[in-house]
Design a protein around this motif. Structure first.
Motif, PDB file in Angstrom:
ATOM      1  N   TRP A  79      -9.931  -3.225  -0.076  1.00 56.56           N
ATOM      2  CA  TRP A  79      -9.497  -1.877   0.284  1.00 56.56           C
ATOM      3  C   TRP A  79      -8.232  -1.445  -0.463  1.00 56.56           C
ATOM      4  O   TRP A  79      -8.024  -0.258  -0.700  1.00 56.56           O
ATOM      5  N   GLN A  80      -7.390  -2.407  -0.861  1.00 55.34           N
ATOM      6  CA  GLN A  80      -6.132  -2.071  -1.529  1.00 55.34           C
ATOM      7  C   GLN A  80      -6.372  -1.287  -2.819  1.00 55.34           C
ATOM      8  O   GLN A  80      -5.633  -0.359  -3.143  1.00 55.34           O
ATOM      9  N   LEU A 109      -5.361   5.922   7.875  1.00 55.84           N
ATOM     10  CA  LEU A 109      -5.605   6.865   6.781  1.00 55.84           C
ATOM     11  C   LEU A 109      -5.184   8.287   7.125  1.00 55.84           C
ATOM     12  O   LEU A 109      -5.337   9.188   6.292  1.00 55.84           O
ATOM     13  N   LEU A 135     -13.015   4.378   1.901  1.00 53.96           N
ATOM     14  CA  LEU A 135     -12.175   3.527   2.748  1.00 53.96           C
ATOM     15  C   LEU A 135     -12.638   3.582   4.200  1.00 53.96           C
ATOM     16  O   LEU A 135     -12.676   2.557   4.883  1.00 53.96           O
ATOM     17  N   VAL A 179       0.823  -1.197   0.000  1.00 51.97           N
ATOM     18  CA  VAL A 179       0.000   0.000   0.000  1.00 51.97           C
ATOM     19  C   VAL A 179       0.858   1.247   0.000  1.00 51.97           C
ATOM     20  O   VAL A 179       1.836   1.317   0.704  1.00 51.97           O
ATOM     21  N   GLY A 180       0.460   2.247  -0.734  1.00 56.30           N
ATOM     22  CA  GLY A 180       1.047   3.581  -0.619  1.00 56.30           C
ATOM     23  C   GLY A 180       2.316   3.787  -1.403  1.00 56.30           C
ATOM     24  O   GLY A 180       2.429   3.345  -2.525  1.00 56.30           O
ATOM     25  N   LEU A 208      -6.849  -2.788   7.016  1.00 59.51           N
ATOM     26  CA  LEU A 208      -7.007  -1.416   6.532  1.00 59.51           C
ATOM     27  C   LEU A 208      -5.977  -0.522   7.223  1.00 59.51           C
ATOM     28  O   LEU A 208      -5.927  -0.468   8.445  1.00 59.51           O
ATOM     29  N   GLU A 224     -12.296   8.736  -2.364  1.00 61.62           N
ATOM     30  CA  GLU A 224     -11.749   7.392  -2.155  1.00 61.62           C
ATOM     31  C   GLU A 224     -11.491   7.145  -0.665  1.00 61.62           C
ATOM     32  O   GLU A 224     -11.806   6.068  -0.150  1.00 61.62           O
ATOM     33  N   VAL A 225     -10.919   8.124   0.024  1.00 62.26           N
ATOM     34  CA  VAL A 225     -10.648   7.968   1.451  1.00 62.26           C
ATOM     35  C   VAL A 225     -11.954   7.830   2.226  1.00 62.26           C
ATOM     36  O   VAL A 225     -12.050   7.018   3.156  1.00 62.26           O
ATOM     37  N   ARG A 267      -8.966   0.656  -3.530  1.00 63.32           N
ATOM     38  CA  ARG A 267      -9.411   2.008  -3.161  1.00 63.32           C
ATOM     39  C   ARG A 267      -8.238   2.849  -2.665  1.00 63.32           C
ATOM     40  O   ARG A 267      -8.108   4.020  -3.006  1.00 63.32           O
ATOM     41  N   TYR A 268      -7.401   2.256  -1.838  1.00 60.17           N
ATOM     42  CA  TYR A 268      -6.255   2.992  -1.301  1.00 60.17           C
ATOM     43  C   TYR A 268      -5.339   3.452  -2.439  1.00 60.17           C
ATOM     44  O   TYR A 268      -4.923   4.601  -2.489  1.00 60.17           O
ATOM     45  N   ASN A 269      -5.044   2.536  -3.330  1.00 63.82           N
ATOM     46  CA  ASN A 269      -4.178   2.891  -4.459  1.00 63.82           C
ATOM     47  C   ASN A 269      -4.833   3.925  -5.364  1.00 63.82           C
ATOM     48  O   ASN A 269      -4.160   4.792  -5.916  1.00 63.82           O
TER      49      ASN A 269
END
Length: 173
Positions: free
Chosen positions: A121-122, A161, A148, A20-21, A158, A144-145, A124-126
């Motif tokens: 969730w991955q 955030l 999440l 993630v991230g 998760l 998006e956040v 959406r996070y990306n």
């Protein structure tokens, strides 16, 4: 471990099920040797059975780990021609496209993964990361956040955030 995504069939990841991230790639020559050996073994298997979904995904994951996003994308695309229902493959492929300068294509894959698998969730996070940092779409990243946040308590792994929310708030001023 490094950021971004989830992987079909397991694999190293951050935040539980996936990477993630922002990318973090600690230098470890041993990992490079292992990845090269694994790539050679998978090449041999794919010569014998070029339509083996698992081997294509494993090869894509290996290329991804070696930061060869062009080759990884090619193998993920081959796997998707066989079976196109894995949110992990779509999300990892999206990261490849982001890394090779195609953030819009990445976002399309993240959206498809999230639409078909709302608990993933991955993706959406990306999508939030790409919207915010690559497309400068602050409002889209906030949406998006918010999506999440709705998953809190419903999914495992998760990530916090707060960092993304802080960056969004800073850019909204």
């Amino acid at each position: 471990m490094r950021p971004y995504l989830a992987r079909e069939g397991g694999g190293a990841g951050v935040a539980g099920a996936g990477r993630v991230g922002l990318r973090i790639c600690p230098a470890n020559p041993f990992n490079d040797v292992v990845d090269l050996e694994q790539a050679r073994e998978l090449e041999t298997l794919l010569v014998k059975d070029p339509a083996n979904y698992q081997h294509l995904v494993q090869m894509a994951n290996t290329q991804y780990d070696m930061n060869d996003f062009v080759k990884a994308a090619d193998y993920y695309e081959k796997a998707r021609k066989i079976r196109d229902d894995s949110p992990d493959v779509m999300t990892d492929l999206g990261v490849c496209y982001k890394e090779i300068g195609q953030p819009q294509k990445a976002l399309e894959l993240f959206d498809k993964a999230a639409e078909g698998h709302p608990e993933h969730w991955q993706s959406r996070y990306n999508a939030a990361v790409v919207r915010l940092f690559d497309l400068n779409d602050v409002a889209g990243a906030k949406i998006e956040v918010d999506k999440l946040k709705q998953l809190k308590g419903k999914v495992t792994g998760l990530p916090d955030l707060a960092g993304l929310e802080g960056e969004i708030a800073k850019r909204m001023k």
